[in-house]
Design an enzyme around this catalytic site. Structure first.
Site, PDB file in Angstrom:
ATOM      1  N   PHE A  69       0.808  -1.225   0.000  1.00  0.00           N
ATOM      2  CA  PHE A  69       0.000   0.000   0.000  1.00  0.00           C
ATOM      3  C   PHE A  69       0.838   1.271   0.000  1.00  0.00           C
ATOM      4  CE2 PHE A  69       0.773  -0.279   4.625  1.00  0.00           C
ATOM      5  CZ  PHE A  69       1.035   1.058   4.911  1.00  0.00           C
ATOM      6  N   LYS A 114      -1.134  -7.010  -9.432  1.00  0.00           N
ATOM      7  CA  LYS A 114      -2.155  -7.032  -8.363  1.00  0.00           C
ATOM      8  C   LYS A 114      -1.736  -5.992  -7.338  1.00  0.00           C
ATOM      9  CE  LYS A 114      -3.091  -8.333  -4.603  1.00  0.00           C
ATOM     10  NZ  LYS A 114      -3.592  -7.263  -3.694  1.00  0.00           N
ATOM     11  N   GLU A 143      -4.994  -3.694  -2.223  1.00  0.00           N
ATOM     12  CA  GLU A 143      -6.436  -3.410  -2.224  1.00  0.00           C
ATOM     13  C   GLU A 143      -6.754  -2.119  -1.462  1.00  0.00           C
ATOM     14  OE1 GLU A 143      -4.705  -5.721  -0.734  1.00  0.00           O
ATOM     15  OE2 GLU A 143      -5.772  -6.746   0.884  1.00  0.00           O
ATOM     16  N   SER A 155       5.082  -7.096   3.298  1.00  0.00           N
ATOM     17  CA  SER A 155       5.630  -7.434   4.616  1.00  0.00           C
ATOM     18  C   SER A 155       6.377  -8.782   4.552  1.00  0.00           C
ATOM     19  CB  SER A 155       4.485  -7.510   5.626  1.00  0.00           C
ATOM     20  OG  SER A 155       3.552  -8.471   5.197  1.00  0.00           O
ATOM     21  N   CYS A 172       9.542   1.612   3.432  1.00  0.00           N
ATOM     22  CA  CYS A 172      10.416   0.488   3.770  1.00  0.00           C
ATOM     23  C   CYS A 172      11.854   0.967   3.971  1.00  0.00           C
ATOM     24  CB  CYS A 172      10.383  -0.557   2.678  1.00  0.00           C
ATOM     25  SG  CYS A 172      11.035   0.089   1.149  1.00  0.00           S
ATOM     26  N   GLU A 207       8.995  -4.449  12.916  1.00  0.00           N
ATOM     27  CA  GLU A 207       8.736  -3.274  12.082  1.00  0.00           C
ATOM     28  C   GLU A 207       7.436  -2.619  12.549  1.00  0.00           C
ATOM     29  OE1 GLU A 207       7.479  -3.986   7.972  1.00  0.00           O
ATOM     30  OE2 GLU A 207       8.839  -2.398   7.337  1.00  0.00           O
TER      31      GLU A 207
END
Ligand code: NAD
Length: 499
Positions: free
Chosen positions: A150, A174, A177, A227, A282, A384
């Site tokens: 995301f 993909k 979402e 992740s 990240c 994290e």
């Protein structure tokens, strides 16, 4: 009533038919702005079929002509920069300036892909034997897939599909979402730039769509960013199904501040790297390692007022330094980590919990937080957090700091701030991390180098974009060719040796 988004494959918008969907929210208000269909396995298979039927024709387009599509795509993305940044910010929450920066970093990969004819040049050896020549070439894989997180709705997909497509593959993307709209716009722009239908396809969805991509025998390779637990799952499942996989995972990036560092510069660097994009990067610095208590005290003294005065607002506020977190669930998770740090005995210098913005009470806003005296056994150090929470660890000396960096399970990025060339060089050589900065807090490689971490920040052998991107999306073919012109030796039953 929020509208329903769509998939995009085979050159068309395709309405979802699975009956499953999710909400896409504006993180600044909590309002549901639209719904996104979740693809079923059969819908994913249709998208893969569209990519598969487009692939041979696309592979047959010369590299130079594929590059021309990339050149036009670059111009179109530039022309639509404001629109794309708005699509990113509205669903992710980051400021518009930050969103534009991320689209620009994605665009750099498109610029690199414009040089694909040069990048695909093989190696040639004439006369490897009498009348025999040999050369190597890189061939596309076929249909490849990308699964993205995301936090960079434009940039991370653009790490993948421009390189894959320029190499002659067709692509099924993909996107997350939580932030689907930007990918749906990028595919339209790529087709406007001249990519035939089916070259880039977007399926929206959740786990079911990912599993369908991993199981499909047509999909030759999968690029994943997200992740660590999901990256590991994607890597294991994809490789077990015979695919090539690069799966980039989570991070806990340390910035080591040496006693001789310019502390004003280090503080500026920490502010941007820890709190920019609300820490949802990240490559965010989430751990500052102060070498010596003097440095630790000086950093805390400088950071505290700066974090207190961070300007937090919706993306529509051009003055904002950072926006809200992506969802309420993520907000609660980050807030839970602050609770945890307090329970573990870390010193909470600044508490971002309970922050609320007038007029945006439904938003997922959280203030900046700083923990001091964090130790390596604490969960807030090991895991994290992915929010605007900076952990300050105090180390006794340089070796101790380096050990922390190297012992951590993640190995995405790290940085050292120092004026000492010896220390910097030693750090570059001995840190077991994929991307290292010297007085650069977020050392994201430019597009013509490759991006990727070590240890549990990357599963697979290839980093993304740059030369590694070309290698990942192609396979090597080596040709040995003889034009004998009268040379005939008869059958050879021993291992052939060329003379
Ligand atoms: P995520 O792992 O939750 O989701 C990533 C993708 O995987 C999404 O498309 C999602 O739909 C899909 N997914 C989620 N759960 C799944 C499941 N159970 N099975 C199959 N697919 C699943 O990650 P996120 O929250 O979207 O993104 C944040 C994470 O991404 C952070 O850990 C961050 O460090 C990481 N990240 C890493 C890099 C990098 O370069 N290493 C870059 C950006 C983000």
């Amino acid at each position: 009533m929020p509208g329903m988004l769509h998939h995009y494959f085979g050159g068309h918008r395709v309405a979802g038919s699975s009956g499953r969907c999710g909400d896409v929210t504006n993180p600044a208000t909590g309002e549901v702005i639209h719904q996104v269909p979740f693809a079923s396995t059969s819908e994913v298979d249709e998208a893969i079929a569209a990519a598969s039927s487009a692939q041979p024709g696309w592979e047959a387009v010369t590299p130079q002509n594929r590059a021309r599509v990339m050149f036009r795509f670059k111009t179109l993305v530039e022309d639509h920069m404001d629109e794309l940044a708005e699509l990113v910010s509205r669903e992710h929450g980051k400021t518009l300036a930050d969103a534009k920066g991320s689209v620009t970093r994605g665009l750099e990969v498109v610029e690199y892909a414009c040089g694909i004819a040069q990048l695909l040049k093989g190696e040639y050896s004439g006369s490897v034997g009498t009348g025999v020549d040999s050369w190597s070439m890189r061939a596309p894989l076929g249909v490849v897939a990308g699964i993205t997180p995301f936090n960079f709705p434009a940039m991370v997909p653009m790490w993948m599909f421009p390189m894959a497509i320029a190499c002659g593959n067709t692509f099924v993307l993909k996107p997350s979402e939580k932030v689907p709209s930007c990918a749906l716009r990028l595919v339209e722009l790529l087709e406007e730039a001249g990519a035939p239908e089916g070259v880039l396809n977007v399926v929206n969805g959740d786990r079911e769509a990912v599993e369908a991509l991993l199981a499909s025998p047509t999909v030759q390779a999968v690029s994943f960013v997200g992740s660590t637990p999901i990256a590991e799952h994607v890597y294991r499942t994809g490789t077990a199904c015979g695919k090539r996989v690069q799966a980039l995972g989570g991070a806990k990036n340390h910035m080591v501040v040496m006693p001789d560092a310019d502390l004003e510069q280090a503080t500026d660097a920490l502010m941007g790297a820890a709190f920019g994009s609300a820490g949802e990067r990240c490559m965010a610095v989430s751990v500052a390692v102060a070498v010596g208590d003097r440095v630790g005290d000086a950093l805390i003294e400088r950071l505290k007022p700066r974090v207190e005065s961070l300007k937090i607002g919706p993306y529509t506020d051009s003055e904002a330094d950072m926006g809200p977190l992506v969802t309420r669930a993520h907000h609660d998770r980050v807030s839970g980590y602050i609770d945890c740090g307090v329970e573990e005995g870390a010193d909470l210098v600044l508490d971002g919990r309970g922050f609320s913005l007038q007029g945006y009470e439904g938003g997922n806003f959280i203030g900046g937080s700083i923990f001091d005296h964090v130790t390596s056994g604490m969960r807030i150090y090991k895991e994290e957090i992915f929010g605007p929470v900076l952990c300050v660890v105090r180390s006794e000396g340089y070796e101790d700091a380096l050990r922390l960096v190297n012992d951590h399970e993640f190995g995405n990025g790290t940085a050292i701030f120092t004026r000492d060339g010896d220390a910097a060089r030693d750090f570059v050589q001995r840190s077991r991390i994929g991307m290292v900065g010297v007085n650069v807090p977020i050392p994201v490689p430019v597009a013509y180098h490759s991006f990727g971490g070590w240890k549990r920040s990357l599963f697979g052998d290839h980093h993304m974009h740059g030369p590694e991107g070309v290698r990942f999306y192609t396979r090597l073919k080596t040709v040995t060719e003889r034009w004998p012109s009268g040379l005939r030796k008869g059958a050879e039953f021993v291992m052939p040796v060329l003379h």
